[in-house]
Design an enzyme around this catalytic site. Sequence first.
Site, PDB file in Angstrom:
ATOM      1  CB  CYS A  22      -0.914   0.001   1.224  1.00  0.00           C
ATOM      2  SG  CYS A  22      -2.028   1.420   1.292  1.00  0.00           S
ATOM      3  CB  CYS A  64      -2.136   3.850   7.961  1.00  0.00           C
ATOM      4  SG  CYS A  64      -3.176   4.620   6.691  1.00  0.00           S
ATOM      5  CB  CYS A  70      -1.586  -0.251   8.187  1.00  0.00           C
ATOM      6  SG  CYS A  70      -2.152  -1.396   6.920  1.00  0.00           S
ATOM      7  CB  CYS A 126     -15.935  -7.212   5.209  1.00  0.00           C
ATOM      8  SG  CYS A 126     -17.194  -7.084   6.474  1.00  0.00           S
ATOM      9  CB  CYS A 175     -19.436  -4.416   3.891  1.00  0.00           C
ATOM     10  SG  CYS A 175     -18.705  -2.849   4.401  1.00  0.00           S
ATOM     11  CB  CYS A 216     -19.387   0.117   7.805  1.00  0.00           C
ATOM     12  SG  CYS A 216     -18.363  -0.810   8.961  1.00  0.00           S
ATOM     13  NE  ARG A 240     -18.993  -5.734  12.204  1.00  0.00           N
ATOM     14  CZ  ARG A 240     -19.193  -4.720  11.363  1.00  0.00           C
ATOM     15  NH1 ARG A 240     -18.234  -3.883  11.084  1.00  0.00           N
ATOM     16  NH2 ARG A 240     -20.358  -4.574  10.793  1.00  0.00           N
TER      17      ARG A 240
END
Length: 425
Positions: free
Chosen positions: A65, A69, A72, A109, A142, A202, A272
Amino acid sequence: MDLLNTLVDKGLRRELPTREEALAVLATSDDELLDVVAAAGKVRRQWFGRRVKLNYLVNLKSGLCPEDCSYCSQRLGSKAEILKYTWLKPEEASQAAAAGVAGGAKRVCLVASGRGPTDRDVERVGRTIEAIKEQNEGIEVCACLGLLSDGQAEKLREAGADAYNHNLNTSEATYGQITKTHTYADRVDTVEKAHAAGLSACSGLIAGMGETDEDLVDVVFSLRELDADSVPVNFLIPFEGTPLAKEWNLTPQRCLRILAMARFVCPDVEVRLAGGREVHLRSLQPLALNIVNSIFLGDYLTSEGQAGQADLDMIADAGFEVEGAGTTTLPAHRSDVADAAPAGGGCGSKAGASLCGSGAGSASAAEGAAGCGSACGGCSGHAHAEATAAPAQAAAPAQAEPGALRSDLVAVRRRGAGTDIAPNA
């Protein structure tokens, strides 16, 4: 306790607590913890009974990626030993999703690492959604693909997506300390785009990144203001090879207080319990079911979760029941909004339902919602119908002081597509 009585009354009326009341929940003592859980449980049962929604992560594209972040494992410059692979084919993703559905998952998801999808990526994910829905009647889907451009949310909706996940992760004031390659406003914009397209929004958070109580309250209040249908609460998994590798700031008791605060602020939405629950709540996971009404089944994006059967046993042993496909997750006053939305959704509210867990980058160090694609949470997920990697270290048997941090108990086992060990579910 007057505070808890007040919060229960407000939760039953869907009334927003004050910031001071929310902060007071986080400041309660261990002696008051069971009272806090019981109070949050009254609000949870009012709107969701004793149902637990199961969600299942499928990691469509892992690693590499370009976002930075800090939580991550898939971030730019990450040295975490995770599997890296490009897009799964629609039939591969559908096969992976089938494992979760067989375990009782009501929502799948779909998560992909990266800053955000190209239009070609959206078309690819659209074909994957169609393949999954063809094979699994009534399943909710999702998508969690990172930052959306104009028109992409509408295309996902047309392809059959019910919801879109993009986590805020932390407060606006401290977001720049976590990520430099995009902004908090970028994340808010994507949640608003999903909402406007008729997708169920979400969006959640990651706790344990060194934030203050004020930061936690700020982000949960922001999620309420955004009117997210689903709020994944992730707890940081400090992956080796990431900047937050040494951040061990959570105890099981603090995790329960954070969950309770989220429930009081967002009484009638799907809260959740997402990435990091096994690591940080440990033996208190069943207690958390009195607060949340949704969990991820099995594994996360790049780390292994509790075995799917163990999740099902935990739910049954705690006196709860798995939410069936024919049940609407959200209360009528929220799910009715879906009926007024454009055709296509059908989960829980705003045209869809609720779910997932992550945001602009991807992955998961909080893994359930972290990353750009999930926690869906901190999200996490089975990378494929098959998954895994390195064996876990044996947990240290040493006794710890009550409430002490226990980083010695953590053993992150990495999972991913193309390996020969079947997923937990």
